[in-house]
Scaffold this active site. Structure first.
Site, PDB file in Angstrom:
ATOM      1  N   GLN A 187      37.886  32.003  32.776  1.00  0.00           N
ATOM      2  CA  GLN A 187      36.733  32.758  33.287  1.00  0.00           C
ATOM      3  C   GLN A 187      37.138  34.045  34.001  1.00  0.00           C
ATOM      4  O   GLN A 187      36.259  34.808  34.414  1.00  0.00           O
ATOM      5  CB  GLN A 187      35.917  31.891  34.270  1.00  0.00           C
ATOM      6  N   HIS A 234      37.680  22.532  35.460  1.00  0.00           N
ATOM      7  CA  HIS A 234      37.059  22.237  34.158  1.00  0.00           C
ATOM      8  C   HIS A 234      37.819  21.055  33.536  1.00  0.00           C
ATOM      9  O   HIS A 234      38.997  20.853  33.837  1.00  0.00           O
ATOM     10  CB  HIS A 234      37.234  23.497  33.300  1.00  0.00           C
ATOM     11  N   LYS A 248      35.674  34.101  24.941  1.00  0.00           N
ATOM     12  CA  LYS A 248      34.874  34.399  26.139  1.00  0.00           C
ATOM     13  C   LYS A 248      34.981  35.871  26.511  1.00  0.00           C
ATOM     14  O   LYS A 248      34.429  36.311  27.517  1.00  0.00           O
ATOM     15  CB  LYS A 248      35.344  33.535  27.313  1.00  0.00           C
ATOM     16  N   ASP A 294      44.361  28.481  35.133  1.00  0.00           N
ATOM     17  CA  ASP A 294      43.364  28.496  34.075  1.00  0.00           C
ATOM     18  C   ASP A 294      42.571  29.805  34.228  1.00  0.00           C
ATOM     19  O   ASP A 294      41.779  29.948  35.161  1.00  0.00           O
ATOM     20  CB  ASP A 294      42.471  27.254  34.254  1.00  0.00           C
ATOM     21  N   CYS A 325      31.228  20.896  31.469  1.00  0.00           N
ATOM     22  CA  CYS A 325      32.603  20.393  31.384  1.00  0.00           C
ATOM     23  C   CYS A 325      33.250  20.301  32.768  1.00  0.00           C
ATOM     24  O   CYS A 325      34.455  20.537  32.907  1.00  0.00           O
ATOM     25  CB  CYS A 325      33.474  21.232  30.447  1.00  0.00           C
TER      26      CYS A 325
END
Ligand code: PMP
Length: 407
Positions: A203, A123, A226, A200, A365
């Site tokens: 998600q 991303h 999220k 990261d 993104c």
């Protein structure tokens, strides 16, 4: 199996209709999830009964707000199996967490000629901070390639580790391909080559059971919005050694132990990285989101999403002219991006929207990944605990309508 219909009752937004009389089919949780009533109530309750600035006042409200804020930090650290909440820095979001590392660790410890290893599926949040650093410090950025299915090519990853990168940064789960990376193995490989590892988790933490200690990463970033929490709150986990070695990110109130006319001494962890009044209600709302997800169980949420993803993958695969990006259903989380022959993703999304179905269209993104796949954009459907087969059936019918309109 989760009962998504009952779960939707916890989320007031599903009481509304869209475009007049259409049921809301929300398939955009990878961008941001909806919020249960319990999270909204906790934030309301704070403002109505306990609110004051934290860590400073010696009065009842300041103490209550501080206790709630620190209790939220503890809930979040327990949720991802971090034994010491002092390693959990409150930020605004994943993006800020990664920028914090690029600024406070990268600028201090990287020098001209050093390498950073990323992957082709990152991303922008896990690309641009490193590009900025590379420009400033003359650092070289390498990429690990993907195989033809869209999975990370671990052999190439190992080969790129041969450059002895100082930092290896990668996503736990791709927001475009849905791929879940073997992060524990990748962390071990990177550590063997002497690199610091940043993951990261934007998600992954919302959708899978995540044990940061077990993975062994040095830094791990994620966002509340999220995962059923509010916007404006995120986390940077860091190893104590690195967080202690780093200089502060922002200067101001709360991040200091002592200030004189000659200078300052930074505060202890985690406050050293939390300058100024933070997003107090949002952090406490984040804690309530953790309570909510924990109450349902991350194993149950993950297996529900696997089920829905398989169902959606099978149904979408039947549609002529539709191409799914990334690997088969068994190798991905609850994200399916696709292209539809001769129809622009914005048109797909607009026609779906007219039927009450919220999906995302564009590059999500991840512009470089789309360039690599040789497509300008894609349409993305993403799933969470409140989605069920009826939502997927609506999506398939909606795509049928798109095809009819475009002949
Ligand atoms: N990384 C990934 C993989 C993401 O999907 C996102 C959100 N789309 C981010 C980072 C950035 O998250 P935020 O906008 O909350 O900073």
């Amino acid at each position: 199996m989760l009962n998504s219909r009952n779960i939707r009752n916890d989320f007031p937004i599903f009481d509304r209709l869209v475009h007049g009389d259409k049921r809301l089919v929300y398939l955009d949780s990878a961008a941001s999830s909806q919020k249960p009533q319990s999270v909204l109530d906790v934030m309301d309750d704070l403002y109505q009964k306990h609110y004051a600035n934290i860590h400073r006042g010696i009065h009842a409200l300041a103490e209550e707000s501080t206790a709630l804020y620190e209790a939220a930090r503890k809930k979040i650290s327990d949720f991802v199996h971090v034994p010491d909440p002092a390693q959990m820095i409150f930020t605004r979001n994943t993006t800020e967490s990664i920028n914090l590392v690029a600024y406070a660790w990268g600028r201090k410890f990287l020098k001209a000629g050093d390498h950073i290893l990323l992957t082709r599926m990152e991303h922008h949040s896990n690309l641009v901070p490193w590009y900025m650093l590379a420009e400033e410090k003359d650092v070289k950025i390498d990429f690990a390639e993907l195989d033809e299915q869209g999975l990370l090519d671990l052999e190439h990853f190992q080969k790129q580790l041969g450059h002895q990168p100082k930092l290896v940064a990668f996503t736990h789960m791709s927001n475009v391909l849905g791929v879940i990376n073997p992060v524990k193995k990748m962390t071990e490989m990177a550590h063997q080559s002497g690199a610091t590892v940043l993951i990261d988790g934007a998600q992954s933490v919302p959708h899978l059971p995540v044990d940061i200690q077990d993975i062994g990463a040095d830094f791990y970033a994620f966002s509340a919005h999220k995962m059923c929490g509010p916007t404006g709150a995120g986390i940077l986990y860091g190893s104590k050694k690195l967080l202690n070695e780093m200089d502060p990110f922002l200067g101001g109130g709360d991040m200091i132990r002592k200030v004189t006319y000659d200078g300052f001494q930074p505060n202890d962890l985690p406050y050293k990285f939390e300058a100024g009044t933070p997003a107090i209600a949002e952090a406490i709302g984040f804690g309530a989101a953790i309570d909510y997800l924990h109450g349902i169980g991350m194993e149950a949420i993950h297996s529900h999403e696997c089920h829905i993803t398989k169902y959606a993958y099978a149904a979408l695969s039947e549609i002529a002219g539709l191409t799914i990006l990334g690997p088969g259903a068994e190798k991905r989380g609850g994200v399916i991006s696709f292209t539809l022959k001769d129809v622009h993703p914005h048109d797909v999304a607009q026609i779906l929207d007219s039927q009450g179905i919220a999906v995302r269209a564009g590059h999500h993104c991840a512009m470089p990944l789309h360039q690599k796949l040789d497509i300008p954009a894609s349409t993305r459907a993403s799933f969470y605990l409140y989605n069920d087969e009826a939502d997927i059936d609506a999506l398939v019918l909606g795509i049928d309508k798109v095809k009819r309109i475009f002949g």
